[in-house]
Design a protein around this motif. Structure first.
Motif, mmCIF file in Angstrom:
data_model
loop_
_atom_site.group_PDB
_atom_site.id
_atom_site.type_symbol
_atom_site.label_atom_id
_atom_site.label_comp_id
_atom_site.label_asym_id
_atom_site.label_seq_id
_atom_site.Cartn_x
_atom_site.Cartn_y
_atom_site.Cartn_z
ATOM 1 N N LYS A 1 -6.208 6.295 -6.277
ATOM 2 C CA LYS A 1 -6.396 6.787 -7.644
ATOM 3 C C LYS A 1 -5.037 7.118 -8.250
ATOM 4 O O LYS A 1 -4.046 7.312 -7.541
ATOM 5 N N SER A 2 -5.025 7.216 -9.558
ATOM 6 C CA SER A 2 -3.805 7.558 -10.282
ATOM 7 C C SER A 2 -3.275 8.898 -9.785
ATOM 8 O O SER A 2 -4.029 9.861 -9.671
ATOM 9 N N GLY A 3 -1.990 8.943 -9.441
ATOM 10 C CA GLY A 3 -1.393 10.162 -8.912
ATOM 11 C C GLY A 3 -1.574 10.330 -7.422
ATOM 12 O O GLY A 3 -1.088 11.291 -6.836
ATOM 13 N N VAL B 1 0.864 -1.174 0.000
ATOM 14 C CA VAL B 1 0.000 0.000 0.000
ATOM 15 C C VAL B 1 0.903 1.228 0.000
ATOM 16 O O VAL B 1 1.813 1.344 0.830
ATOM 17 N N HIS B 2 0.655 2.138 -0.952
ATOM 18 C CA HIS B 2 1.443 3.366 -1.051
ATOM 19 C C HIS B 2 0.538 4.570 -0.859
ATOM 20 O O HIS B 2 -0.537 4.651 -1.443
ATOM 21 N N GLU B 3 1.018 5.492 -0.049
ATOM 22 C CA GLU B 3 0.321 6.741 0.228
ATOM 23 C C GLU B 3 1.081 7.859 -0.488
ATOM 24 O O GLU B 3 2.309 7.860 -0.511
ATOM 25 N N THR C 1 4.717 13.074 -2.980
ATOM 26 C CA THR C 1 5.730 12.080 -2.620
ATOM 27 C C THR C 1 5.056 10.768 -2.245
ATOM 28 O O THR C 1 4.170 10.742 -1.389
ATOM 29 N N MET C 2 5.501 9.689 -2.874
ATOM 30 C CA MET C 2 4.935 8.367 -2.628
ATOM 31 C C MET C 2 5.778 7.637 -1.593
ATOM 32 O O MET C 2 7.007 7.679 -1.647
ATOM 33 N N LYS C 3 5.095 6.973 -0.644
ATOM 34 C CA LYS C 3 5.823 6.145 0.317
ATOM 35 C C LYS C 3 4.967 4.941 0.679
ATOM 36 O O LYS C 3 3.731 5.023 0.746
ATOM 37 N N GLU C 4 5.639 3.817 0.922
ATOM 38 C CA GLU C 4 4.949 2.608 1.354
ATOM 39 C C GLU C 4 4.539 2.791 2.804
ATOM 40 O O GLU C 4 5.306 3.318 3.616
#
Length: 162
Positions: free
Chosen positions: A106-108, A81-83, A88-91
């Protein structure tokens, strides 16, 4: 003399029944005033990579208590799961599903990341996942594989300007 053992038995049964009712204040083990989860708008854009894909869906909670998505499992491969916060994306290990609210992937934005895929999902197929929560029972979901350029018209579009 026979009435006393019968009365004692009734008293013990009554006490046990009341003791069973007293433990439901925590809400965590109670089925009634908890989260009421449902999933819709689920899909995977056909991945261009043989080993990685992204998944999107919306978890709606119509219950009075928040819950947390703690993991996602799938026979297709490993799922994390990425937030996404401020681009900035992080697991993450867990992510909240608010009471009377939604958790949107959602995308992005927030998304599921499929890695080490056993085979590349193709448009027209679906990928089965099981969502695991801190307090609610797991939810099984099938994510249909859409065209790589698929843009949903509902379910994910409320923040499409970001």
């Amino acid at each position: 003399m026979r009435r006393r053992p019968a009365l004692a038995a009734v008293a013990v049964i009554g006490a046990l029944t009341l003791a069973g009712c007293g433990g439901s204040d925590s809400g965590a083990d109670s089925a009634s005033p908890g989260a009421e989860l449902s999933v819709d708008a689920a899909y995977i854009p056909q991945p261009v990579s043989d080993s990685m894909a992204a998944g999107f869906l919306t978890i709606t909670n119509e219950g009075d208590s928040a819950d947390e998505l703690t993991s996602v499992t799938s026979e297709a491969g490993e799922v994390t799961v990425h937030e996404t916060v401020d681009g900035t994306m992080k697991e993450v290990d867990r992510i909240e599903v608010p009471a009377h609210g939604q958790l949107v992937f959602k995308s992005g934005g927030n998304h599921l990341m499929f890695e080490k895929l056993k085979q590349q999902p193709k448009q027209g197929q679906s990928v089965a996942v099981e969502l695991h929560f801190a307090h609610s029972d797991p939810v099984a979901v099938k994510l249909p594989v859409k065209a790589a350029t698929y843009q949903p018209t509902a379910g994910h579009s409320e923040d499409s300007g970001h």
